[in-house]
Design a protein around this motif. Sequence first.
Motif, PDB file in Angstrom:
ATOM      1  N   GLU A   1       0.830  -1.207   0.000  1.00 33.62           N
ATOM      2  CA  GLU A   1       0.000   0.000   0.000  1.00 33.62           C
ATOM      3  C   GLU A   1       0.873   1.269   0.000  1.00 33.62           C
ATOM      4  O   GLU A   1       0.629   2.199  -0.763  1.00 33.62           O
ATOM      5  CB  GLU A   1      -0.917  -0.026   1.239  1.00 33.62           C
ATOM      6  N   LEU A   2       1.907   1.265   0.837  1.00 34.20           N
ATOM      7  CA  LEU A   2       2.797   2.435   0.875  1.00 34.20           C
ATOM      8  C   LEU A   2       3.565   2.561  -0.445  1.00 34.20           C
ATOM      9  O   LEU A   2       3.711   3.659  -0.995  1.00 34.20           O
ATOM     10  CB  LEU A   2       3.765   2.352   2.066  1.00 34.20           C
TER      11      LEU A   2
ATOM     12  N   LYS B   1      -2.068   9.480   2.944  1.00 35.52           N
ATOM     13  CA  LYS B   1      -3.467   9.642   2.517  1.00 35.52           C
ATOM     14  C   LYS B   1      -4.021  10.987   2.976  1.00 35.52           C
ATOM     15  O   LYS B   1      -4.768  11.638   2.256  1.00 35.52           O
ATOM     16  CB  LYS B   1      -4.321   8.499   3.073  1.00 35.52           C
TER      17      LYS B   1
ATOM     18  N   LEU C   1       1.265   4.109  -3.031  1.00 38.93           N
ATOM     19  CA  LEU C   1       1.032   5.541  -2.816  1.00 38.93           C
ATOM     20  C   LEU C   1       2.240   6.367  -3.266  1.00 38.93           C
ATOM     21  O   LEU C   1       2.104   7.381  -3.942  1.00 38.93           O
ATOM     22  CB  LEU C   1       0.799   5.801  -1.323  1.00 38.93           C
TER      23      LEU C   1
ATOM     24  N   THR D   1       1.331   5.251   5.631  1.00 48.14           N
ATOM     25  CA  THR D   1       0.225   5.206   4.671  1.00 48.14           C
ATOM     26  C   THR D   1      -0.847   6.223   5.059  1.00 48.14           C
ATOM     27  O   THR D   1      -1.353   6.966   4.213  1.00 48.14           O
ATOM     28  CB  THR D   1      -0.378   3.777   4.659  1.00 48.14           C
ATOM     29  N   LYS D   2      -1.177   6.271   6.333  1.00 50.68           N
ATOM     30  CA  LYS D   2      -2.202   7.224   6.776  1.00 50.68           C
ATOM     31  C   LYS D   2      -1.725   8.656   6.567  1.00 50.68           C
ATOM     32  O   LYS D   2      -2.473   9.516   6.088  1.00 50.68           O
ATOM     33  CB  LYS D   2      -2.551   6.956   8.249  1.00 50.68           C
TER      34      LYS D   2
ATOM     35  N   MET E   1       4.565   1.217   8.414  1.00 55.40           N
ATOM     36  CA  MET E   1       3.831   1.295   7.137  1.00 55.40           C
ATOM     37  C   MET E   1       2.433   1.873   7.366  1.00 55.40           C
ATOM     38  O   MET E   1       1.940   2.681   6.583  1.00 55.40           O
ATOM     39  CB  MET E   1       3.674  -0.103   6.514  1.00 55.40           C
TER      40      MET E   1
END
Length: 447
Positions: A116-117, A335, A120, A331-332, A327
């Motif tokens: 996910e990271l 986002k 992004l 990721t947060k 991570m």
Amino acid sequence: MDAWSPLATRSNPSILHPLMTTGSLSKELFNASMKLIPGGVNSPVRAFHSVGGEPLFIEKGKGAMLVDADGQEYIDYMMSWGALLHGHAHKEITGKIAKALERGTSFGAPTGFELELAKLVTDALPAMDMIRLVNSGTEATMSAIRLARGHTNRKKIIKFDGCYHGHVDALLVEAGSGVATLGIPGSPGIPEEVTAHTISLPFNDLEAVREVFQKDPQGFAAVIVEPVAGNMGVIPPQEGFLQGLRTLTEEHGTLLILDEVMTGFRVAWEGAQGMFQVTPDLTCLGKIIGGGLPVGAYGGKREIMEKIAPAGPIYQAGTLSGNPIAMAAGTKALKLAKEPETYQRLDYRSQYLTDELKKRADAAKIPMTINRVGSMFTLFFSEKPITDLQDVKESNLRRFAKYFNAMLEEGVYFPPSPFEACFLSTAHGETTIEKTLAAHEKALKKL
Ligand code: PLP
């Protein structure tokens, strides 16, 4: 709880150490740390050496604010050296961390969090076809240099005076940040053979780079540069500097490494490479992509990245690399950064703050040059433009130290060195900025 815990506070005197004598818990903690940790700190600039005084021990942070062990509150412009884009203890980030924690803290095996990271970051930076996650900015630059040397089969690298790329042996030559703060040329413990392959040139001096390439057109594995220097204070690239580096490196089969550990997701969603329209071969990241936890990354063109083990022969590894908690935080943070107008708002507020700081300095007849790119800025006590390390050294460093301490007294925490950058976060609102300006006016009167 241990008596020396950073969570010991005046509001909880029962946990103060019985031998406490000085009246300041920060001082007590520092004295005790000096006996166990070299210089009392785990990273040199934290020690306040270039501004005098002793470091504050931090109890907690919330939004734009820091609270020290003695319960004093400060507006924080250090933001964990730029790692925090959304301020301290952002609810959504800590919430995501808490959720991830329930599943376990480390597996040493791949997880979806890493993917996910990776997605992004590579979506934001088109020059990164592939990415490898590590644990710090230092690991990222060290690995990128190894990759560049392995890929080109060349040894030499070019860096720039005052740029800091972490404490990698080969890159601790004329470095910025703590090395500049402490005024040491490099570091004992690094064999000459290791730095013999590193050439350091003045930042923003394309002619110097051209000359070096003329003398040895096929000798250089990489040019590594902070696209906006942030470790000798903020110094933007002059027009054509980064593009010139791109052209020269391409002509000579040398890799261009942009060290965006500080600028990545800081100056713009697309980083400095997007802002200045320059496409590197490799990019190094850290700080913001970890959301306040230890993370670094390097990445770039597929044909180069596929030379990294196990896809290729160039070795690089890490027990905790891609750690799921880090991570989740990263990721947060990304986002949140991606939400509309994050960077416009940061830019607007930073511009307002720096314009007003300068106006007030002018009114007080204190010579000041402020360099800013996005939400990173440095205030230099100088009458002239600041374009390289020499200019910074020639600025009034003693006055900076005085100003730093005066601001601290007024409840504003700037990075404790003139060779560092200040950072705004999305938590720095209008009231915070107005309070900063009021503190600045008072501080100027004490100079
Ligand atoms: N590169 C740059 C541009 C940095 O600013 C830093 C740290 O400040 C590093 C590399 C090293 O990162 P770390 O301190 O995470 O090892």
